[in-house]
Design a protein around this motif. Sequence first.
Motif, short mmCIF file in Angstrom:
data_model
loop_
_atom_site.label_atom_id
_atom_site.label_comp_id
_atom_site.label_asym_id
_atom_site.label_seq_id
_atom_site.Cartn_x
_atom_site.Cartn_y
_atom_site.Cartn_z
N VAL A 1 2.52 9.32 -24.22
CA VAL A 1 2.27 10.05 -22.97
C VAL A 1 2.25 11.55 -23.24
CG1 VAL A 1 3.29 10.67 -20.75
CG2 VAL A 1 3.17 8.27 -21.44
N GLN B 1 -3.05 12.15 -10.37
CA GLN B 1 -1.64 12.43 -10.63
C GLN B 1 -0.75 11.34 -10.04
OE1 GLN B 1 -1.37 16.34 -8.89
NE2 GLN B 1 -1.76 17.37 -10.82
N GLU B 2 -1.09 10.91 -8.82
CA GLU B 2 -0.30 9.85 -8.19
C GLU B 2 -0.43 8.54 -8.95
OE1 GLU B 2 -1.80 9.82 -4.22
OE2 GLU B 2 -0.48 11.44 -3.53
N ASP B 3 -1.66 8.23 -9.40
CA ASP B 3 -1.87 7.00 -10.19
C ASP B 3 -1.11 7.08 -11.50
OD1 ASP B 3 -3.49 6.00 -8.23
OD2 ASP B 3 -5.37 6.50 -9.23
N PHE B 4 -1.14 8.27 -12.12
CA PHE B 4 -0.44 8.45 -13.39
C PHE B 4 1.06 8.25 -13.21
CE2 PHE B 4 1.92 11.26 -16.25
CZ PHE B 4 1.52 10.76 -17.48
N ILE B 5 1.61 8.87 -12.16
CA ILE B 5 3.05 8.74 -11.92
C ILE B 5 3.42 7.28 -11.65
CG2 ILE B 5 4.90 9.34 -10.30
CD1 ILE B 5 3.51 12.09 -10.00
N ALA B 6 2.59 6.60 -10.83
CA ALA B 6 2.88 5.20 -10.52
C ALA B 6 2.81 4.33 -11.77
CB ALA B 6 1.89 4.69 -9.47
N THR B 7 1.78 4.59 -12.60
CA THR B 7 1.60 3.77 -13.80
C THR B 7 2.69 4.02 -14.82
OG1 THR B 7 -0.80 3.85 -13.47
CG2 THR B 7 -0.02 3.16 -15.64
N ILE B 8 3.00 5.30 -15.07
CA ILE B 8 4.01 5.60 -16.09
C ILE B 8 5.38 5.12 -15.62
CG2 ILE B 8 4.55 7.94 -15.28
CD1 ILE B 8 4.36 6.68 -18.92
N SER B 9 5.63 5.19 -14.29
CA SER B 9 6.90 4.68 -13.77
C SER B 9 7.03 3.18 -14.05
CB SER B 9 7.01 4.95 -12.27
OG SER B 9 6.99 6.34 -12.02
N HIS B 10 5.93 2.46 -13.81
CA HIS B 10 5.93 1.01 -14.07
C HIS B 10 6.12 0.73 -15.56
CE1 HIS B 10 4.79 -3.21 -13.93
NE2 HIS B 10 3.90 -2.96 -14.88
#
Length: 397
Positions: free
Chosen positions: A233, A175-184
């Motif tokens: 997404v 979830q954290e990786d997803f949030i970081a990636t989608i934010s980028h």
Amino acid sequence: MTDEHIPDILSLAEAVTQKTDWKEALDSVMVAVRSVFLFDNLALYVIENSFTDLTEIAYARAVGRGQTAGADAAWGVEIASQVIERDEMVVTVPGELLASDNRINEPFLLGLPLRTHEGLLGVLVFVRFGGPAYTEGQIQRAQFIATQFSSLFVRKKLKEEVDALENARRLLEMQEDFIATISHELRTPLGFIKGYCTTLLRQDTVWDEATRREFLQIIDEEADHLNELIENVLESARLQSNTLPMQFLPVRLDALIRDATLRSQTRYKDLNVRLNFAISPTIKADSVRLSQVLENLFSNAAKYAPGAQITVYVTQEEDSFRIRFVDNGPGIAPEYVEHLFQRFYRVPGQGGSGSGLGLFICKQIVEAHGGRISVQSAPGKGTTFKIDLPARNGLTF
């Protein structure tokens, strides 16, 4: 407990600790138990919800004369209930139950509570048909065996808790990786849109018409990119949660591929496609979603293998229909191939404005059809995507 049983008792304790899987451990323990304690049937009851209700037997083995016995007494259901009710060991002999010439109807039952520091865990039941009666020394050995079984189930519970914590940790990381990636990913088109809008709104500069149109064109393209990213997404999330509706109907696979090819060639004028169909099968599929998979493959070829010859094959394998999507483009290095279907993955150095979700979505759609998608590629040797769809619902004409 006599000295001659000490080696067998030690082998029993070792068997409990050697296996990581609790069922495998029980099978190993059974061998050691038989060398320490005589019995015909063994049953393990584990309490999961309350201290008053028995669950189904967690483990049972018939190794002696009762292997074909089907009565409740063969597995000690009644005595197990008594152990739970009294929270203590219970021993019964045939005179208390049923007198019969049939040894199977003369069970000698021994029920032992399985305890942990949290309380009663379950019941271990030994059954002997026709005797002999349990001696005090044998009961002591049985009590030791019960403690070993208790230890084994404590380990099982601890392992389940550790596995649950590990799964929760992995989910949190995802979830954290997803949030970081989608934010980028969202910041990139938003940055372009904001930057060029701010530039156009500057009052200290007058832009000529060609430059203004160029900036507006970039804004338009990045807005489309942003919209595509958001749609992908949302779609990938719905696919993963099985909430994306699909309508499975009979579909001519060759016709579906031809239609997807024509639409892609309209969009990409230089797309060079050759169709090679050995069969013309009908399958049950969601034609819209399956077309989406094919059009994504054409789109990738147009972006990353421009001008390459693309050949689409349809063949029948043992239990599936196979679509092979082959291009003779530049290919992909082996270290990148295995990551192609991961969410947000893009091959380093390829450029392009893709979201990195296309192939991930393709995989989800193909798997929702009960199929499988894979890829083979090497630098200078092109790329081949293989889609295997189950043939059980197919008819070949």
